[in-house]
Scaffold this active site. Structure first.
Site, short mmCIF file in Angstrom:
data_model
loop_
_atom_site.label_atom_id
_atom_site.label_comp_id
_atom_site.label_asym_id
_atom_site.label_seq_id
_atom_site.Cartn_x
_atom_site.Cartn_y
_atom_site.Cartn_z
N GLU A 115 0.82 -1.19 0.00
CA GLU A 115 0.00 0.00 0.00
C GLU A 115 0.86 1.26 0.00
O GLU A 115 2.08 1.18 0.03
CB GLU A 115 -0.93 0.00 1.21
CG GLU A 115 -0.25 -0.16 2.55
CD GLU A 115 -0.12 -1.61 2.99
OE1 GLU A 115 1.01 -2.13 2.93
OE2 GLU A 115 -1.13 -2.20 3.40
N ASP A 167 34.36 2.99 -12.97
CA ASP A 167 33.05 2.53 -13.43
C ASP A 167 32.54 3.43 -14.53
O ASP A 167 32.64 4.64 -14.46
CB ASP A 167 32.01 2.58 -12.30
CG ASP A 167 32.26 1.49 -11.30
OD1 ASP A 167 33.03 0.59 -11.62
OD2 ASP A 167 31.68 1.58 -10.21
#
Ligand code: 4H7
Length: 270
Positions: A115, A167
């Site tokens: 929810e 990276d």
């Protein structure tokens, strides 16, 4: 050492964090991961953590009390603490965010499930972040992904061989193609230059292929790229190989080498 606290109704979902590199990082004392089940802070006798929405509508919402109580009960170990709420309405998470978070002493991830949240829970958060534009059954998987991205940036977590600084996403380009043995696999050959041992040429080839991949696969990344002088000739070469690259030329035109000085320029200029 970074302390990571996860508020969740499903602590068992975080078992994968105790594997592999994340396990090593915890064992080495580089990161501490604490799980808090905020159902333990539910006030009602049935330990309810959710309730129906005011104004009607389907589904249930997480009640504010258990989450507020859980946060208030956290030991205040550091001033440099960041509370993070995972939701599809947050800013999209990216490498820069992981880098920033990896400098904090304590990160707290608040995970909703099934929810939504009562709106008042949002005010607890320093940041609301989304993993991407899709819907998940809960914030847990998003939190795990973000934790993985952050922990690998903590110095000492990755081996010395692999530096996170190299990276691809931290330099804004996609990774270049890589190969290992055999040099010829069923007729598919490794590019000659990689076998040459010529380091400068290999470096140039890799940069060019990173640029090519980024232009072809992720044109959305181009706007943030900063090109160096050495990129000029690579980009001109790529434009000959892919005519569609020409529309970005304004991004590197200023890097063009100055025209060769002409002798007798006074003559030419009349
Ligand atoms: C917070 C608020 C994160 C958490 C709402 C969480 C996607 C992401 C959740 C919701 C998440 C993401 C409530 C949204 C129920 C979906 C049907 C849990 N989904 N829910 N809705 N992209 N879901 O990072």
């Amino acid at each position: 050492m970074i302390k990571i606290t996860i508020l969740t109704l499903f602590p068992e979902m975080f078992v994968p964090l105790n594997e592999s590199i994340l396990k090593r990082a915890q064992e080495a004392g580089l990161v501490e991961i604490n799980l808090v089940n905020f159902r333990d802070y539910a006030v009602s006798k049935h330990k309810n953590v959710d309730d129906i929405p005011y104004g009607g509508g389907a589904g249930m919402l997480l009640k504010p009390e258990p989450i507020f109580a859980a946060i208030r009960d956290l030991p205040q170990v550091s001033h440099h603490r960041k509370l993070i709420l995972m939701s599809p309405q947050g800013h999209v998470f990216h490498q820069k965010k992981a880098e920033e978070w990896s400098t904090h002493q304590e990160l707290v991830f608040m995970c909703g499930h099934y929810e939504g949240f009562d709106e008042r829970i949002r005010e607890l958060a320093d940041e609301e972040v989304s993993l991407g534009d899709y819907v998940l059954t809960g914030g847990e998987l998003a939190a795990m992904v973000m934790i993985d991205a952050v922990v690998r940036l903590i110095p000492g977590v990755l081996g010395e061989e692999v530096s996170a600084e190299e990276d691809s996403h931290s330099i804004g380009l996609l990774e270049y193609p890589q190969y290992t043995r055999p040099a010829d696999f069923e007729g598919r050959k490794v590019p000659e230059v990689l076998l040459s041992g010529h380091h400068a040429l290999i470096k140039r080839w890799r940069r060019k292929e990173s640029l090519r991949r980024t232009f072809l696969r992720r044109p959305d990344l181009i706007k943030d790229l900063v090109f160096g002088l050495e990129d000029y000739s690579l980009l001109e070469e790529l434009t000959l190989e892919h005519e569609e690259f020409a529309r970005w030329r304004t991004k590197w035109q200023h890097l063009s080498p100055p025209p060769k000085r002409q002798r007798r320029s006074s003559n030419r200029n009349k």
